[in-house]
Design a protein around this motif. Structure first.
Motif, PDB file in Angstrom:
ATOM      1  N   SER A 167       0.824  -1.212   0.000  1.00  0.00           N
ATOM      2  CA  SER A 167       0.000   0.000   0.000  1.00  0.00           C
ATOM      3  C   SER A 167       0.858   1.262   0.000  1.00  0.00           C
ATOM      4  O   SER A 167       1.874   1.350   0.696  1.00  0.00           O
ATOM      5  N   TYR A 169      -0.967   4.130   0.480  1.00  0.00           N
ATOM      6  CA  TYR A 169      -1.937   5.047   1.069  1.00  0.00           C
ATOM      7  C   TYR A 169      -1.447   5.518   2.437  1.00  0.00           C
ATOM      8  O   TYR A 169      -0.752   4.787   3.144  1.00  0.00           O
ATOM      9  N   SER A 171      -0.903   6.711   6.336  1.00  0.00           N
ATOM     10  CA  SER A 171      -1.319   6.392   7.701  1.00  0.00           C
ATOM     11  C   SER A 171      -1.725   7.679   8.408  1.00  0.00           C
ATOM     12  O   SER A 171      -1.565   8.785   7.877  1.00  0.00           O
ATOM     13  N   SER A 224      -9.863   4.554  12.912  1.00  0.00           N
ATOM     14  CA  SER A 224     -10.564   3.573  12.067  1.00  0.00           C
ATOM     15  C   SER A 224     -10.090   2.160  12.382  1.00  0.00           C
ATOM     16  O   SER A 224      -8.919   1.925  12.669  1.00  0.00           O
ATOM     17  N   ARG A 225     -11.009   1.214  12.308  1.00  0.00           N
ATOM     18  CA  ARG A 225     -10.692  -0.176  12.616  1.00  0.00           C
ATOM     19  C   ARG A 225     -10.863  -1.092  11.410  1.00  0.00           C
ATOM     20  O   ARG A 225     -10.268  -2.164  11.346  1.00  0.00           O
ATOM     21  N   GLU A 226     -11.668  -0.705  10.459  1.00  0.00           N
ATOM     22  CA  GLU A 226     -11.915  -1.514   9.267  1.00  0.00           C
ATOM     23  C   GLU A 226     -11.496  -0.729   8.029  1.00  0.00           C
ATOM     24  O   GLU A 226     -11.421   0.504   8.049  1.00  0.00           O
ATOM     25  N   SER A 227     -11.212  -1.440   6.942  1.00  0.00           N
ATOM     26  CA  SER A 227     -10.777  -0.784   5.711  1.00  0.00           C
ATOM     27  C   SER A 227     -11.843   0.172   5.181  1.00  0.00           C
ATOM     28  O   SER A 227     -11.533   1.236   4.633  1.00  0.00           O
ATOM     29  N   GLU A 228     -13.133  -0.183   5.377  1.00  0.00           N
ATOM     30  CA  GLU A 228     -14.206   0.696   4.933  1.00  0.00           C
ATOM     31  C   GLU A 228     -14.181   2.021   5.696  1.00  0.00           C
ATOM     32  O   GLU A 228     -14.392   3.088   5.121  1.00  0.00           O
ATOM     33  N   ASP A 229     -13.909   1.940   6.993  1.00  0.00           N
ATOM     34  CA  ASP A 229     -13.809   3.155   7.808  1.00  0.00           C
ATOM     35  C   ASP A 229     -12.627   4.010   7.343  1.00  0.00           C
ATOM     36  O   ASP A 229     -12.724   5.237   7.261  1.00  0.00           O
ATOM     37  N   TYR A 230     -11.519   3.348   7.080  1.00  0.00           N
ATOM     38  CA  TYR A 230     -10.321   4.055   6.626  1.00  0.00           C
ATOM     39  C   TYR A 230     -10.593   4.802   5.325  1.00  0.00           C
ATOM     40  O   TYR A 230     -10.254   5.989   5.184  1.00  0.00           O
ATOM     41  N   LEU A 231     -11.209   4.135   4.367  1.00  0.00           N
ATOM     42  CA  LEU A 231     -11.494   4.762   3.078  1.00  0.00           C
ATOM     43  C   LEU A 231     -12.495   5.904   3.218  1.00  0.00           C
ATOM     44  O   LEU A 231     -12.415   6.910   2.515  1.00  0.00           O
TER      45      LEU A 231
END
Length: 248
Positions: A167, A169, A171, A224-231
Motif C-alpha cells: 500500500s 496510502y 497512515s 478507524s478499525r476496518e478498511s471501509e472506515d479508513y477509506l
C-alpha cells in the motif's frame, strides 16, 4: 551520504540534477506566492531550471520594492539556506505561464521519473527509507525503523518515504506530518511502495482550513478499525481546495 545500500542510485548525476530542478521549481512556487500576495496583481512564473537557475515573474505590473523584499526574505520565510538563483520580472501576463498547480505538477513528474524506481526497490527490504530534497537543491536520505520513520520537521521542498508493504496510502502519522510539512513551506510529500506511489501536493498556498482538515482526517484514520472506515476517512481529502491527494 555515502553511496551504499538500496538508495545508492540517489548519488547519481541524474538524481542530483533532478533535485536541483525540483528545488528551483519549489522556489518558483514561493516567489509567485509572495509576489501575488504582496502586490495583488495577476501573475505567472517561468521557472528556468536548467543550468544556472532563473525565475521570471510575468505580471500585470512589476513592483521593484516587492522584488527586492522577496529576494531578501525568502530564506527566512522558508527557514533554510536556499540555492542561488536570478530573479527577473516581465510586465504582461495573459495566463500562458505556469501557476501554482502547474509548478507542483512538474515537481511530481520529476520526482516520479527519477526517484520512484530506487525508492520502490528499497521498499522491499522490510525497513522504511526516506529522501528529503532541500531548498539548496541537495538530497538527504537514510533508513528508518522496521515499520516507521520519525524525523524532526525539516524545511524542504519535498519529502518521501517508503512503505514496506504494497500500500502507498497514508497512515494517520503520514497525514499529520504532511499537514505540518506543507504548513512549513514544503510542497509535496510522497509515499512509495513496491506497487505504487501517492502524493500530497499543494495546488495553491496552503489554506488554514485545509491544514485543519488534514489534521482531522489523520485523527479519523487513527480511530478507524476496518478498511471501509479508513477509506471513508480518506474521502474527506476530496474536499481540499489547496491540496491534492493523488495515487500516481
Amino acid at each position: 551520504m555515502p553511496a551504499r545500500g538500496p538508495l545508492e542510485a540517489l548519488e547519481s548525476r541524474e538524481a542530483r540534477e533532478a533535485a536541483r530542478r525540483i528545488a528551483c521549481l519549489g522556489l518558483s512556487f514561493h516567489v509567485l506566492s509572495y509576489y501575488v500576495e504582496d502586490t495583488g496583481v495577476d501573475a505567472g512564473v517561468e521557472p528556468l531550471c536548467s543550468g544556472e537557475p532563473r525565475i521570471v515573474i510575468h505580471a500585470a505590473s512589476c513592483v521593484d520594492d516587492t522584488l527586492e523584499a522577496l529576494k531578501r526574505s525568502l530564506p527566512r520565510i522558508l527557514g533554510a539556506p536556499i540555492m542561488g538563483y536570478t530573479l527577473e520580472c516581465v510586465e504582461g501576463f495573459g495566463g500562458e505561464y505556469p501557476g501554482f498547480s502547474q509548478v507542483t505538477s512538474m515537481i511530481v513528474r520529476l520526482f516520479s521519473n527519477t526517484f520512484y524506481k530506487p525508492l520502490s526497490e528499497a521498499s522491499v527490504t522490510g525497513r522504511e527509507y526516506f529522501v528529503v530534497i532541500g531548498w539548496n537543491g541537495e538530497i538527504a536520505y537514510g533508513r528508518g525503523g522496521e515499520y516507521e520513520i520519525r524525523l524532526p520537521l525539516i524545511p524542504a521542498v519535498a519529502f518521501a518515504h517508503t512503505h514496506p508493504g504494497l500500500s502507498c496510502y497514508p497512515s494517520a502519522q503520514d497525514l499529520s506530518s504532511a499537514a505540518d510539512f506543507l504548513a512549513a513551506g514544503g510542497l509535496a510529500e510522497f509515499l512509495v511502495s513496491r506497487s505504487c506511489t501517492s502524493s500530497l501536493r499543494l495546488l495553491a498556498p496552503l489554506s488554514e482550513e485545509d491544514y485543519w482538515t488534514l489534521r482531522r482526517v489523520s485523527g479519523c484514520v487513527k480511530g478507524s478499525r476496518e478498511s471501509e472506515d479508513y477509506l471513508e476517512c480518506l474521502a474527506a481529502l476530496n474536499g481540499l481546495r489547496t491540496v491534492a491527494f493523488e495515487v500516481l
